[in-house]
Design an enzyme around this catalytic site. Structure first.
Site, PDB file in Angstrom:
ATOM      1  CG  ASP A 103      -0.190  -0.546   2.555  1.00 21.97           C
ATOM      2  OD1 ASP A 103       0.630   0.215   2.504  1.00 21.97           O
ATOM      3  OD2 ASP A 103      -0.592  -0.919   3.647  1.00 21.97           O
ATOM      4  CG  HIS A 118       4.470  -9.494  -0.099  1.00 28.81           C
ATOM      5  ND1 HIS A 118       4.464 -10.431   0.606  1.00 28.81           N
ATOM      6  CD2 HIS A 118       5.818 -11.277  -0.712  1.00 28.81           C
ATOM      7  CE1 HIS A 118       4.643 -11.189   1.013  1.00 28.81           C
ATOM      8  NE2 HIS A 118       5.383 -11.832   0.656  1.00 28.81           N
TER       9      HIS A 118
END
Ligand SMILES: [Zn+2]
Length: 287
Positions: A103, A118
């Site tokens: 995010d 990731h």
């Protein structure tokens, strides 16, 4: 609790800390942790890399859902836990932050040395020619290709995915790569069944190997991609501290474990360490 925060402060005050953060850090920013005890249970299996690459209808489903979910993640703001991690970095205690989150909230909060294990929802990549583009630009192109597509939903997963009725998905038009004209576009995040790029893993191990301690924040360490760093720490005799709601796979290796919310614990840790400057100021005013 105070005693435990004191122990955590002792660990961090020695410096050389590598933070490993997970979804639990972003729940207070409105991005649900679907594995944690306060999150909803996963409603369906996450899309695998193979599905995404091999199945055009799976890709259509991904992008239709992501077109809604991504906006939610892109608008999310860092919370006091993200700001506390940034304050620890600016105070000189951190070696770096390895995050499982996609995010971008650590960077928004002011952290600089961040490895996004990731990947990031911010960028997309073409699987044919390797061209990169911003997710924001892709959102514009998808909007133009799907002028009638708009649906509000609150069921959003940490990867920006949402539940959508099939009828909405079937009508959704996916756009090809802008550079080569027909390549498959993929978000630059690591899908289930996909490996973390080797150079990224190497960078993380380099940090861990030279760390004085690991600090696990908001992760149950379910996935091997992050748990392996705790295994390495154990092998090297590096201390491990954990702040997480609920049990984690690393609990047996931790010299201090605090089972509590991060937005509660981390600002108190920063205060205890006596960090000064604008970042701790931001932490204090947000409480
Ligand atoms: Zn391309």
């Amino acid at each position: 609790m105070d005693k435990h925060i004191g122990k955590l402060a002792d660990l961090v005050s020695a410096g050389g800390v590598v933070v490993i953060s997970g979804a639990g850090l972003s729940t207070d920013s409105g991005i649900p942790d679907y594995r944690g005890p306060t999150g909803t249970l996963r409603r369906r299996l996450p899309m695998t890399y193979r599905e995404f690459v091999c199945d055009p209808s799976a890709r259509r489903r991904y992008w239709a859902r992501s077109q809604i979910g991504w906006r939610h993640v892109a608008r999310a703001q860092p919370n006091s836990a993200h700001r506390a991690v940034a304050a620890l970095e600016h105070g000189g205690w951190l070696h770096g932050t390895i995050t499982q989150n996609v995010d971008g909230l650590h960077q928004k909060a002011g952290s600089r040395d961040v490895v996004e294990l990731h990947g990031s929802l911010d960028t997309v990549v073409c699987l044919s020619c390797g061209a990169r583009d911003s997710r924001r630009d892709l959102a514009r192109r998808l909007r133009a290709a799907n002028p009638d597509f708009d649906l509000r939903t609150s069921k959003i997963a940490p990867d920006g995915d949402v539940d959508l009725p099939d009828t909405f998905v079937e009508r959704f038009a996916v756009v090809p790569c802008r550079a080569c004209g027909d390549g498959i576009i993929k978000p630059e995040v690591v899908f289930f069944g996909e490996s973390v790029p080797r150079d990224r893993v190497a960078q993380c191990f380099e940090w861990v190997d030279s760390a004085r301690s690991l600090l696990i924040l908001g992760s149950s360490l379910t996935v091997m991609s992050s748990y392996r760093f705790v295994i390495r720490a154990r092998e090297l005799g590096i201390s491990v501290g954990i702040v997480n709601r609920g049990p984690t796979r690393g609990d047996a290796d931790a010299c201090v474990k605090i089972d509590a919310g991060l937005a509660d614990v981390l600002p108190r840790l920063v205060e205890r360490l006596g960090a000064t400057g604008e970042h701790i100021g931001a932490v204090r005013t947000s409480r």
